[in-house]
Design a protein around this motif. Structure first.
Motif, PDB file in Angstrom:
ATOM      1  N   VAL A   8       0.841  -1.203   0.000  1.00 58.07           N
ATOM      2  CA  VAL A   8       0.000   0.000   0.000  1.00 58.07           C
ATOM      3  C   VAL A   8       0.876   1.252   0.000  1.00 58.07           C
ATOM      4  O   VAL A   8       0.626   2.207  -0.740  1.00 58.07           O
ATOM      5  CB  VAL A   8      -0.969  -0.003   1.207  1.00 58.07           C
ATOM      6  CG1 VAL A   8      -1.632   1.360   1.371  1.00 58.07           C
ATOM      7  CG2 VAL A   8      -2.010  -1.085   1.044  1.00 58.07           C
ATOM      8  N   ILE A   9       1.921   1.248   0.825  1.00 55.50           N
ATOM      9  CA  ILE A   9       2.837   2.399   0.871  1.00 55.50           C
ATOM     10  C   ILE A   9       3.551   2.564  -0.463  1.00 55.50           C
ATOM     11  O   ILE A   9       3.692   3.684  -0.978  1.00 55.50           O
ATOM     12  CB  ILE A   9       3.845   2.229   2.031  1.00 55.50           C
ATOM     13  CG1 ILE A   9       3.104   2.323   3.370  1.00 55.50           C
ATOM     14  CG2 ILE A   9       4.944   3.281   1.957  1.00 55.50           C
ATOM     15  CD1 ILE A   9       3.954   1.948   4.568  1.00 55.50           C
ATOM     16  N   ALA A  10       3.986   1.472  -1.069  1.00 59.44           N
ATOM     17  CA  ALA A  10       4.665   1.539  -2.368  1.00 59.44           C
ATOM     18  C   ALA A  10       3.722   2.046  -3.453  1.00 59.44           C
ATOM     19  O   ALA A  10       4.124   2.850  -4.303  1.00 59.44           O
ATOM     20  CB  ALA A  10       5.219   0.166  -2.734  1.00 59.44           C
ATOM     21  N   ALA A  11       2.473   1.611  -3.410  1.00 58.81           N
ATOM     22  CA  ALA A  11       1.498   2.070  -4.401  1.00 58.81           C
ATOM     23  C   ALA A  11       1.225   3.562  -4.233  1.00 58.81           C
ATOM     24  O   ALA A  11       1.126   4.306  -5.215  1.00 58.81           O
ATOM     25  CB  ALA A  11       0.207   1.266  -4.273  1.00 58.81           C
ATOM     26  N   ALA A  12       1.109   4.022  -2.987  1.00 64.88           N
ATOM     27  CA  ALA A  12       0.879   5.447  -2.731  1.00 64.88           C
ATOM     28  C   ALA A  12       2.064   6.277  -3.208  1.00 64.88           C
ATOM     29  O   ALA A  12       1.887   7.353  -3.800  1.00 64.88           O
ATOM     30  CB  ALA A  12       0.622   5.679  -1.251  1.00 64.88           C
ATOM     31  N   ALA A  13       3.279   5.788  -2.973  1.00 71.10           N
ATOM     32  CA  ALA A  13       4.465   6.513  -3.431  1.00 71.10           C
ATOM     33  C   ALA A  13       4.507   6.565  -4.960  1.00 71.10           C
ATOM     34  O   ALA A  13       4.849   7.600  -5.540  1.00 71.10           O
ATOM     35  CB  ALA A  13       5.731   5.844  -2.890  1.00 71.10           C
ATOM     36  N   ALA A  14       4.136   5.467  -5.613  1.00 71.32           N
ATOM     37  CA  ALA A  14       4.132   5.443  -7.077  1.00 71.32           C
ATOM     38  C   ALA A  14       3.103   6.412  -7.634  1.00 71.32           C
ATOM     39  O   ALA A  14       3.379   7.145  -8.601  1.00 71.32           O
ATOM     40  CB  ALA A  14       3.851   4.024  -7.571  1.00 71.32           C
ATOM     41  N   VAL A  15       1.926   6.449  -7.040  1.00 71.63           N
ATOM     42  CA  VAL A  15       0.887   7.393  -7.487  1.00 71.63           C
ATOM     43  C   VAL A  15       1.353   8.823  -7.279  1.00 71.63           C
ATOM     44  O   VAL A  15       1.157   9.687  -8.142  1.00 71.63           O
ATOM     45  CB  VAL A  15      -0.439   7.122  -6.742  1.00 71.63           C
ATOM     46  CG1 VAL A  15      -1.448   8.237  -6.984  1.00 71.63           C
ATOM     47  CG2 VAL A  15      -1.018   5.784  -7.158  1.00 71.63           C
ATOM     48  N   PHE A  16       1.994   9.100  -6.154  1.00 74.86           N
ATOM     49  CA  PHE A  16       2.505  10.443  -5.874  1.00 74.86           C
ATOM     50  C   PHE A  16       3.530  10.858  -6.921  1.00 74.86           C
ATOM     51  O   PHE A  16       3.500  11.985  -7.431  1.00 74.86           O
ATOM     52  CB  PHE A  16       3.125  10.478  -4.470  1.00 74.86           C
ATOM     53  CG  PHE A  16       3.751  11.789  -4.122  1.00 74.86           C
ATOM     54  CD1 PHE A  16       2.976  12.875  -3.777  1.00 74.86           C
ATOM     55  CD2 PHE A  16       5.136  11.947  -4.149  1.00 74.86           C
ATOM     56  CE1 PHE A  16       3.554  14.087  -3.453  1.00 74.86           C
ATOM     57  CE2 PHE A  16       5.726  13.150  -3.831  1.00 74.86           C
ATOM     58  CZ  PHE A  16       4.930  14.222  -3.482  1.00 74.86           C
ATOM     59  N   ILE A  17       4.432   9.967  -7.277  1.00 72.24           N
ATOM     60  CA  ILE A  17       5.465  10.276  -8.271  1.00 72.24           C
ATOM     61  C   ILE A  17       4.835  10.524  -9.635  1.00 72.24           C
ATOM     62  O   ILE A  17       5.208  11.472 -10.335  1.00 72.24           O
ATOM     63  CB  ILE A  17       6.502   9.139  -8.327  1.00 72.24           C
ATOM     64  CG1 ILE A  17       7.325   9.133  -7.042  1.00 72.24           C
ATOM     65  CG2 ILE A  17       7.415   9.274  -9.539  1.00 72.24           C
ATOM     66  CD1 ILE A  17       8.222   7.923  -6.883  1.00 72.24           C
ATOM     67  N   ILE A  18       3.862   9.716 -10.018  1.00 72.02           N
ATOM     68  CA  ILE A  18       3.203   9.890 -11.320  1.00 72.02           C
ATOM     69  C   ILE A  18       2.460  11.219 -11.371  1.00 72.02           C
ATOM     70  O   ILE A  18       2.538  11.956 -12.357  1.00 72.02           O
ATOM     71  CB  ILE A  18       2.255   8.702 -11.600  1.00 72.02           C
ATOM     72  CG1 ILE A  18       3.079   7.437 -11.833  1.00 72.02           C
ATOM     73  CG2 ILE A  18       1.351   8.989 -12.790  1.00 72.02           C
ATOM     74  CD1 ILE A  18       2.267   6.174 -11.898  1.00 72.02           C
ATOM     75  N   ILE A  19       1.754  11.564 -10.300  1.00 72.04           N
ATOM     76  CA  ILE A  19       1.034  12.845 -10.255  1.00 72.04           C
ATOM     77  C   ILE A  19       2.018  14.006 -10.328  1.00 72.04           C
ATOM     78  O   ILE A  19       1.781  15.006 -11.010  1.00 72.04           O
ATOM     79  CB  ILE A  19       0.153  12.930  -8.998  1.00 72.04           C
ATOM     80  CG1 ILE A  19      -1.014  11.960  -9.132  1.00 72.04           C
ATOM     81  CG2 ILE A  19      -0.348  14.345  -8.763  1.00 72.04           C
ATOM     82  CD1 ILE A  19      -1.854  11.821  -7.888  1.00 72.04           C
TER      83      ILE A  19
END
Length: 77
Positions: A8-19
């Motif tokens: 979940v933390i990795a997915a949130a970090a990936a979404v943050f980077i993409i945004i």
């Protein structure tokens, strides 16, 4: 931490980077567009000398001695 929490933390970090990448791409495109429009507008206004004096004023003998910006505030100096 369990594997699920780490995912979940990795997915949130990936979404943050993409945004972030999308946001900065939009900002850069906007700034380039504004710079191009500003450059085109300045080309239409006539020749400007390095001191910021328009060519017609320089031909008439005006010289820019100081560049002072006055800001109106309620503060006392």
């Amino acid at each position: 931490m369990t594997t699920g929490e780490i995912l979940v933390i990795a997915a949130a970090a990936a979404v943050f980077i993409i945004i972030n990448i999308i946001m900065w791409t939009i900002i850069i495109k906007k700034e380039r567009r504004e710079a191009a429009a500003e450059e085109a507008a300045s080309a239409d206004k006539g020749i400007k000398l390095p001191g910021g004096v328009p060519g017609a004023a320089a031909e008439m003998g005006f010289r820019l001695l100081e560049n002072i910006v006055i800001v109106h505030t309620d503060d006392r100096i």
